[in-house]
Enzyme design. Structure first.
Site, PDB file in Angstrom:
ATOM      1  CG  HIS A   1       6.792  -2.060   2.374  1.00 14.44           C
ATOM      2  ND1 HIS A   1       6.713  -0.939   3.170  1.00 14.44           N
ATOM      3  CD2 HIS A   1       5.536  -2.579   2.349  1.00 14.44           C
ATOM      4  CE1 HIS A   1       5.473  -0.772   3.589  1.00 14.44           C
ATOM      5  NE2 HIS A   1       4.727  -1.761   3.111  1.00 14.44           N
TER       6      HIS A   1
ATOM      7  CG  MET B   1      -1.923  -1.177   1.142  1.00 17.69           C
ATOM      8  SD  MET B   1      -3.459  -0.857   1.996  1.00 17.69           S
ATOM      9  CE  MET B   1      -2.898  -0.570   3.656  1.00 17.69           C
TER      10      MET B   1
HETATM   11  P1  AMP Z   1       1.332  -2.919   3.503  1.00 13.42           P
HETATM   12  O1  AMP Z   1       1.936  -1.876   2.610  1.00 13.42           O
HETATM   13  O2  AMP Z   1       1.285  -2.510   4.936  1.00 13.42           O
HETATM   14  O3  AMP Z   1       0.025  -3.454   2.977  1.00 13.42           O
HETATM   15  O4  AMP Z   1       2.335  -4.150   3.467  1.00 13.42           O
HETATM   16  C1  AMP Z   1       2.728  -4.747   2.261  1.00 13.42           C
HETATM   17  C2  AMP Z   1       3.486  -6.000   2.567  1.00 13.42           C
HETATM   18  O5  AMP Z   1       4.631  -5.692   3.346  1.00 13.42           O
HETATM   19  C3  AMP Z   1       2.671  -7.021   3.376  1.00 13.42           C
HETATM   20  O6  AMP Z   1       2.937  -8.315   2.902  1.00 13.42           O
HETATM   21  C4  AMP Z   1       3.189  -6.817   4.771  1.00 13.42           C
HETATM   22  O7  AMP Z   1       3.074  -7.967   5.592  1.00 13.42           O
HETATM   23  C5  AMP Z   1       4.650  -6.502   4.506  1.00 13.42           C
HETATM   24  N1  AMP Z   1       5.222  -5.791   5.658  1.00 13.42           N
HETATM   25  C6  AMP Z   1       4.772  -4.649   6.225  1.00 13.42           C
HETATM   26  N2  AMP Z   1       5.517  -4.335   7.304  1.00 13.42           N
HETATM   27  C7  AMP Z   1       6.446  -5.310   7.430  1.00 13.42           C
HETATM   28  C8  AMP Z   1       7.493  -5.563   8.364  1.00 13.42           C
HETATM   29  N3  AMP Z   1       7.733  -4.749   9.395  1.00 13.42           N
HETATM   30  N4  AMP Z   1       8.246  -6.658   8.184  1.00 13.42           N
HETATM   31  C9  AMP Z   1       8.015  -7.512   7.142  1.00 13.42           C
HETATM   32  N5  AMP Z   1       7.040  -7.329   6.245  1.00 13.42           N
HETATM   33  C10 AMP Z   1       6.265  -6.241   6.377  1.00 13.42           C
END
Ligand code: AMP
Length: 282
Positions: free
Chosen positions: A38, A31
């Protein structure tokens, strides 16, 4: 130079050309407002595949009307830079109208693993996640897709969807990346004031405490959850959404420490809802 697309059709054309050349494609859905969590996914995708596509899309369908869709942080210039530095080849950055044009009315919904944890407090969330991930998989047609363990229930839900619907994608889970003091990296950490940022440490502290209890042989799930709840309740700025233990794959509640145990928490720090978790293999 990294390629940026906003249209599904154009994205398909880029991918089709890669496939024609016999190149493997790794995909990281996000997102945006990208951070090192990420980046770890993109780095892994770049290691495993010939080409990497990242999507940056704040998916309205997974937010309830009372949630933070409008104020969700965005910085596409910084995201582009991080993607470039991590060796991504393509960013798909569609508008909501591109993915959900007038008349859109098809959804991917799931029972089972969506019933507990975040599914309880965010009832329409996983329908939005499954629908958008399904669409993105159809547009990008990746060989492998990368998801963070940070969103442990989401990872289990996507694995289930891919299995149930015979999607030709390998789903790869990646470990949680944390700040130096322990707080799990999240785009939503930006919402925290200085005091809230300090208070937010209660999440990782409680996660580490719970993990230690199980490693030290605690056998009672209720004693574990009780101790974790007490720990969080001692922080005045924190309000518990849930503290729960489930089977890591089925996301069903468990009352004994057996198999792969997912211990997950969601806590409001002021108005900001943060999540964290650990998996214990009994
Ligand atoms: P988001 O942008 O929050 O929807 O996250 C996109 C992807 O990044 C998802 O698969 C999340 O699980 C992963 N993600 C977000 N924060 C972390 C983190 N601290 N460690 C590992 N993966 C993450």
């Amino acid at each position: 130079m990294i390629k940026i697309t906003t249209a599904a059709e154009e994205t398909r054309e880029v991918i089709t050309e890669w496939k024609r050349q016999g190149l493997s494609v790794g995909f990281v859905p996000t997102m945006g407002f990208l951070h090192e969590g990420h980046k770890s996914l993109i780095d892994k995708a770049a290691k495993d595949n010939d080409r990497v596509a990242v999507s940056v899309f704040v998916n309205p369908m997974q937010f309830s009307p009372n949630e933070d869709l409008d104020k969700y942080p965005r910085d596409f210039a910084a995201d582009t830079k991080l993607c470039e530095e991590s060796g991504a080849d393509l960013i798909f950055h569609p508008t909501p109208e591109e993915l959900y044009p007038d008349g859109f009315c098809s959804f991917v919904d799931m029972t089972g693993p969506t019933a507990e944890l975040c599914g309880k407090s965010r009832p329409i969330h996983f329908r939005g996640v499954c629908t958008v991930v399904n669409k993105l998989f159809n547009i990008i047609q990746p060989d492998r897709a990368y998801f963070g363990q940070k969103d442990a229930q989401q990872l289990a839900v996507i694995r289930r969807m891919v299995k149930d619907l015979n999607m030709p994608v390998e789903v790869i889970g990646c470990p949680i990346i944390r700040e130096a003091d322990g707080l799990a990296k999240s785009s939503r950490n930006k919402y925290l004031s200085e005091d809230e940022r300090k208070a937010a440490l209660i999440l990782s502290k409680t996660i580490f405490m719970g993990e230690k209890m199980l490693k030290n042989g605690e056998k009672s799930i209720s004693a574990l959850l009780e101790a974790m709840r007490k720990n969080i309740e001692a922080e005045p700025l924190a309000k518990i959404d849930y503290v729960d233990a489930v089977d890591a794959d089925s996301i069903r509640k468990i009352d004994a420490v057996q198999g792969r145990v997912l211990v997950a928490i969601a806590v409001y720090i002021g108005k900001t809802r943060l999540i964290d978790n650990f998996i214990f293999e009994a």
